[in-house]
Motif scaffolding. Structure first.
Motif, mmCIF file in Angstrom:
data_model
loop_
_atom_site.group_PDB
_atom_site.id
_atom_site.type_symbol
_atom_site.label_atom_id
_atom_site.label_comp_id
_atom_site.label_asym_id
_atom_site.label_seq_id
_atom_site.Cartn_x
_atom_site.Cartn_y
_atom_site.Cartn_z
ATOM 1 N N THR A 32 0.833 -1.206 0.000
ATOM 2 C CA THR A 32 0.000 0.000 0.000
ATOM 3 C C THR A 32 0.866 1.254 0.000
ATOM 4 N N ALA A 33 1.888 1.274 0.850
ATOM 5 C CA ALA A 33 2.786 2.433 0.893
ATOM 6 C C ALA A 33 3.482 2.619 -0.456
ATOM 7 N N THR A 43 5.252 11.466 -1.105
ATOM 8 C CA THR A 43 6.666 11.500 -1.460
ATOM 9 C C THR A 43 7.371 10.273 -0.880
ATOM 10 N N ALA A 44 8.609 10.073 -1.286
ATOM 11 C CA ALA A 44 9.380 8.948 -0.752
ATOM 12 C C ALA A 44 9.534 9.072 0.766
ATOM 13 N N ALA A 45 9.777 10.302 1.237
ATOM 14 C CA ALA A 45 9.919 10.510 2.684
ATOM 15 C C ALA A 45 8.631 10.169 3.412
ATOM 16 N N GLU A 46 7.477 10.529 2.808
ATOM 17 C CA GLU A 46 6.196 10.222 3.447
ATOM 18 C C GLU A 46 5.884 8.730 3.387
ATOM 19 N N ALA A 47 6.322 8.065 2.314
ATOM 20 C CA ALA A 47 6.036 6.630 2.166
ATOM 21 C C ALA A 47 6.713 5.802 3.246
ATOM 22 N N VAL A 48 7.914 6.224 3.657
ATOM 23 C CA VAL A 48 8.639 5.464 4.692
ATOM 24 C C VAL A 48 8.607 6.168 6.040
ATOM 25 N N ASP A 53 7.423 7.212 12.861
ATOM 26 C CA ASP A 53 6.394 8.008 13.530
ATOM 27 C C ASP A 53 6.395 7.708 15.036
ATOM 28 N N PRO A 54 6.171 8.713 15.888
ATOM 29 C CA PRO A 54 6.121 8.463 17.335
ATOM 30 C C PRO A 54 5.102 7.407 17.738
ATOM 31 N N PRO A 467 1.050 6.205 5.826
ATOM 32 C CA PRO A 467 0.977 6.979 4.580
ATOM 33 C C PRO A 467 -0.411 6.933 3.931
ATOM 34 N N LEU A 468 -1.120 5.805 4.041
ATOM 35 C CA LEU A 468 -2.474 5.727 3.487
ATOM 36 C C LEU A 468 -3.396 6.691 4.228
#
Length: 599
Positions: A32-33, A43-48, A53-54, A467-468
């Motif tokens: 999905t990511a 973006t790639a940064a958002e995908a991973v 994430d805290p 990311p979804l």
């Protein structure tokens, strides 16, 4: 095609793969990511970025905290105390078991509570002559309710609290979930008491978890440990130095079993005794006392028998039964009761159903040995290529030892972590890391143990689906779905909005994990709150409650699946009590949430 439409297509594909159930949920999350990245929605940064994430960090730390409580024996001790006090009446026992399940779920997550309590419920059912199938589904349902008692009870709570923080800058308090959790626990217990007997099957499963409550007595009888043995060290001034063991004068009713050299090897019959050797004897204690005095020997260890239960099985030491594997390197080695090998003492040896502990026996394939030593050494036998261990030492320890040696350290760490979370002095992720690190630093869990305790599938699932959740919100898909929902419900008011969200979350949660469900629904709920004018806090609390209401199928939660085998359940056994419980939750949530969190 708009970004919102693409987001919904990716969402549909994700849900479809979850329902298809041919791929691991973590693989689906990763796919999905990747789909979101290749369609240009993130973006790639958002995908991973979800993996750092805290929320993900906090969830991982909770697994280490819960493992510390379980491995130190805190959960097993609580269960033992409950069985001792609850009696055998169905109603009282069911209330006690479900109450304990709820409290433990708040501390060690629903899955941890179910795993820890299933053996205890089996024992309680056996002793009260009741069917496990009448007890275990209520246990799992109570665990789901108990997860709503505190922030750390479930990943769902963490997700909705983080969503509230991102939208408003405020979080739900650590104990704020309990304002709904307590009524839901009471409702769940009430439904089970009133309707459980009629809606649950009354059958015995084909297999049950092992009951180790009488484990030590069984082993004592099987290996004839009523007499036991003494290990006597040969000192420098002893007159037995230079004698063969058959030349040593022993009193009547005392038997010299064997001699072990200082290097650990058994002495042959023709070998003479040397300083530092250990003489193993059994028999009358008065005669052995005379033997020690007459020959200047030192008592190294005293007998381990039925009357020394705490010495046999305690907080620091325990027993294990092993069988010599085919092609084991132990085949041909000479052993006898009382010899120490590999950090454990051999208490007894059996061959072909006969006790041979008093003989010098050359080990053969299939021989069984009862060994005694520190718990870490006994538990390490599971990985020994030369023997097969009969009973899982960790399960034996958890069921039979009141509190592990590290229990109080684990409790102190838990209390300190809860204090940090409740006070809000540091963010939840930092508080969780402090607690997890303290569990390792204080020795409650080892580093490798801590890594094994983390459910990496859950970590990847949450990290991959964040990311979804982001894409659904940023692409306009959440607003689109919110508009559809509001068109359907019209101007029904806040309670109708909450009811619609409950149904939406509930239906998705029966085929998709509750964690994934809430990650998907949360941005939609935020959009619905914004468009309908309903305050966000009650909407997100409703999502948390509906996300936890996974009662209709065994695949809805891991806890539901865990009780399926021990309870002897089929797929269709869940929905009857599950539907009654769900309706009760729906009523409680829709009625109370607008009162507690004004809309």
């Amino acid at each position: 095609m708009s970004d919102a439409t693409v987001s919904l297509l990716v969402l549909a594909g994700c849900v479809g793969l979850f329902i298809w159930n041919r791929l691991s949920v973590s693989v689906v999350a990763l796919l999905t990511a990747l789909a979101l990245y290749f369609t240009g929605l993130v973006t790639a940064a958002e995908a991973v970025g979800g993996f750092g994430d805290p929320v993900v960090v906090f969830i991982a730390s909770l697994f280490v905290l819960s493992e510390g409580l379980e491995s130190s024996g805190v959960t097993a001790w609580a269960g033992q105390q409950l069985i001792a006090r609850a009696g055998t009446g169905r109603g009282r026992l069911l209330v006690a078991l479900m109450g304990l399940s709820a409290v433990m779920a708040a501390l060690v997550t629903p899955n941890g509570a179910a795993a820890a309590l299933i053996p205890i419920v089996v024992v309680a059912a056996r002793r009260s002559r009741q069917s496990t199938s009448q007890m275990l589904i209520p246990l799992a349902f109570a665990a789901s309710a108990g997860a709503l008692l505190v922030l750390s009870g479930s990943t769902v709570n963490v997700i909705v609290s983080d969503a509230l923080d991102q939208a408003t800058g405020e979080r739900f308090g650590f104990f704020e979930f309990g304002l709904m959790g307590v009524p839901l626990v009471l409702a769940t217990i009430g439904v089970a008491l009133v309707a459980g007997r009629r809606l649950l099957p009354d059958r015995s499963p084909t297999s049950l978890p092992a009951d180790y409550s009488a484990h030590i007595d069984t082993l004592v009888d099987h290996y004839s440990l009523d007499a036991g043995f003494f290990r006597l060290t040969v000192d420098a001034g002893s007159d037995v130095v230079g004698l063969r063991r058959d030349q040593v004068s022993v009193p009547d009713r005392v038997v010299l079993i064997g001699v072990q050299r200082a290097d650990g090897l058994p002495a042959d019959e023709a070998d003479v005794l040397r300083v530092g050797d250990v003489v193993v004897v059994s028999g009358d204690s008065v005669g052995i006392a005379n033997l020690v005095e007459d020959h200047a020997l030192t008592v190294a260890t005293t007998p381990l028998t039925r009357s020394t239960r705490e010495a046999l099985l305690g907080r620091e030491v325990g027993v294990g039964e092993v069988v010599v594997r085919p092609r084991s390197r132990l085949i041909g080695e000479v052993v006898f009761a009382g010899v120490v090998r590999g950090g454990v003492t051999i208490l007894g040896v059996r061959r072909l159903g006969k006790d041979r502990g008093g003989d010098h026996l050359s080990l053969a394939e299939g021989d069984s040995l009862l060994v005694h030593g520190p718990w870490p050494v006994v538990e390490a036998l599971e990985a020994d290529d030369d023997v097969l261990i009969v009973d899982n030492p960790e399960l034996v320890r958890r069921q039979t030892v009141a509190l592990g040696p590290k229990a109080w350290r684990a409790i102190v760490v838990l209390v300190a972590t809860v204090a940090l979370l409740a006070s809000g002095v540091v963010p939840p992720a930092i508080a969780g890391l402090v607690g997890a690190a303290a569990m390792v630093i204080t020795g409650v869990v080892g580093v490798a143990h801590a890594y094994r305790a983390v459910s990496w599938e859950t970590v990847v699932l949450v990290g991959g689906l964040i990311p979804l959740s982001t894409a659904i919100a940023s692409s306009g898909a959440a607003d689109l779905v919110a508009g559809w929902v509001l068109q359907v419900i019209g101007d029904g008011g806040p309670r109708v909005v909450l009811a619609a969200l409950f149904v939406l979350t509930l239906l998705l949660g029966q085929v998709v994990s509750n964690t994934a469900t809430v990650l998907i629904v949360a941005p939609i709920a935020v959009a619905i709150a914004g468009e309908s004018g309903v305050a966000l806090a009650p909407v997100l609390m409703l999502v948390a409650v509906a996300g936890a209401a996974s009662f209709l199928t065994p695949i809805a939660t891991p806890a539901n699946m865990m009780v399926m085998g021990p309870g002897g359940y089929t797929f269709s056994d869940y929905w009857k009590l599950g539907l009654a419980t769900t309706l009760a939750w729906f009523a409680v949530a829709v009625l109370l949430i607008p009162v507690i969190w004004p809309t």
